[in-house]
Design a protein around this motif. Structure first.
Motif, mmCIF file in Angstrom:
data_model
loop_
_atom_site.group_PDB
_atom_site.id
_atom_site.type_symbol
_atom_site.label_atom_id
_atom_site.label_comp_id
_atom_site.label_asym_id
_atom_site.label_seq_id
_atom_site.Cartn_x
_atom_site.Cartn_y
_atom_site.Cartn_z
ATOM 1 N N THR A 254 25.290 64.299 28.732
ATOM 2 C CA THR A 254 24.141 64.090 29.618
ATOM 3 C C THR A 254 24.588 64.225 31.075
ATOM 4 O O THR A 254 24.183 63.443 31.935
ATOM 5 C CB THR A 254 23.519 62.707 29.373
ATOM 6 O OG1 THR A 254 24.508 61.703 29.628
ATOM 7 C CG2 THR A 254 22.997 62.571 27.967
ATOM 8 N N PRO B 174 24.216 66.023 34.083
ATOM 9 C CA PRO B 174 23.562 65.959 35.402
ATOM 10 C C PRO B 174 23.064 64.560 35.764
ATOM 11 O O PRO B 174 23.247 64.111 36.886
ATOM 12 C CB PRO B 174 22.397 66.934 35.286
ATOM 13 C CG PRO B 174 22.775 67.850 34.195
ATOM 14 C CD PRO B 174 23.604 67.033 33.237
ATOM 15 N N VAL B 175 22.483 63.872 34.829
ATOM 16 C CA VAL B 175 21.965 62.525 35.093
ATOM 17 C C VAL B 175 23.103 61.511 35.131
ATOM 18 O O VAL B 175 23.141 60.629 35.990
ATOM 19 C CB VAL B 175 20.928 62.133 34.016
ATOM 20 C CG1 VAL B 175 20.473 60.703 34.194
ATOM 21 C CG2 VAL B 175 19.759 63.081 34.038
ATOM 22 N N SER B 176 24.038 61.646 34.229
ATOM 23 C CA SER B 176 25.104 60.654 34.125
ATOM 24 C C SER B 176 26.072 60.701 35.302
ATOM 25 O O SER B 176 26.747 59.714 35.572
ATOM 26 C CB SER B 176 25.861 60.837 32.813
ATOM 27 O OG SER B 176 26.525 62.081 32.794
ATOM 28 N N PHE C 248 25.305 60.831 38.519
ATOM 29 C CA PHE C 248 24.792 59.881 39.502
ATOM 30 C C PHE C 248 24.922 58.444 39.006
ATOM 31 O O PHE C 248 25.259 57.544 39.769
ATOM 32 C CB PHE C 248 23.337 60.195 39.855
ATOM 33 C CG PHE C 248 23.185 61.525 40.530
ATOM 34 C CD1 PHE C 248 23.676 61.731 41.810
ATOM 35 C CD2 PHE C 248 22.577 62.575 39.873
ATOM 36 C CE1 PHE C 248 23.547 62.960 42.431
ATOM 37 C CE2 PHE C 248 22.443 63.800 40.481
ATOM 38 C CZ PHE C 248 22.928 64.007 41.769
ATOM 39 N N LEU C 249 24.680 58.244 37.719
ATOM 40 C CA LEU C 249 24.830 56.914 37.131
ATOM 41 C C LEU C 249 26.283 56.459 37.183
ATOM 42 O O LEU C 249 26.571 55.303 37.514
ATOM 43 C CB LEU C 249 24.330 56.914 35.685
ATOM 44 C CG LEU C 249 24.432 55.608 34.928
ATOM 45 C CD1 LEU C 249 23.546 54.550 35.580
ATOM 46 C CD2 LEU C 249 24.057 55.801 33.485
#
Length: 57
Positions: free
Chosen positions: A35, A37-39, A41-42
């Motif tokens: 995951t 692209p989202v992860s 930033f997380l």
């Protein structure tokens, strides 16, 4: 939930999450890679906000 100082690749975020939920660290790392692209930033957010785990003597 705390960052791991003993089992870390970069900052110990995935190992800390895995320890908190009773999972294998490699499974959490694989989830972060799948995951991406989202992860990303997380991961950056968690690396800066999670306290580090203090090693026991």
């Amino acid at each position: 939930m705390k960052r791991s100082l003993t089992n870390q690749s970069l900052h110990g975020v995935c190992a800390g999450i895995a320890h908190h939920f009773g999972l294998f660290p490699m499974a959490v790392r694989l989830l972060f890679v799948l995951t991406f692209p989202v992860s990303l930033f997380l991961y950056i957010f968690l690396a800066n906000t999670l306290p580090s785990d203090h090693p026991s003597l």
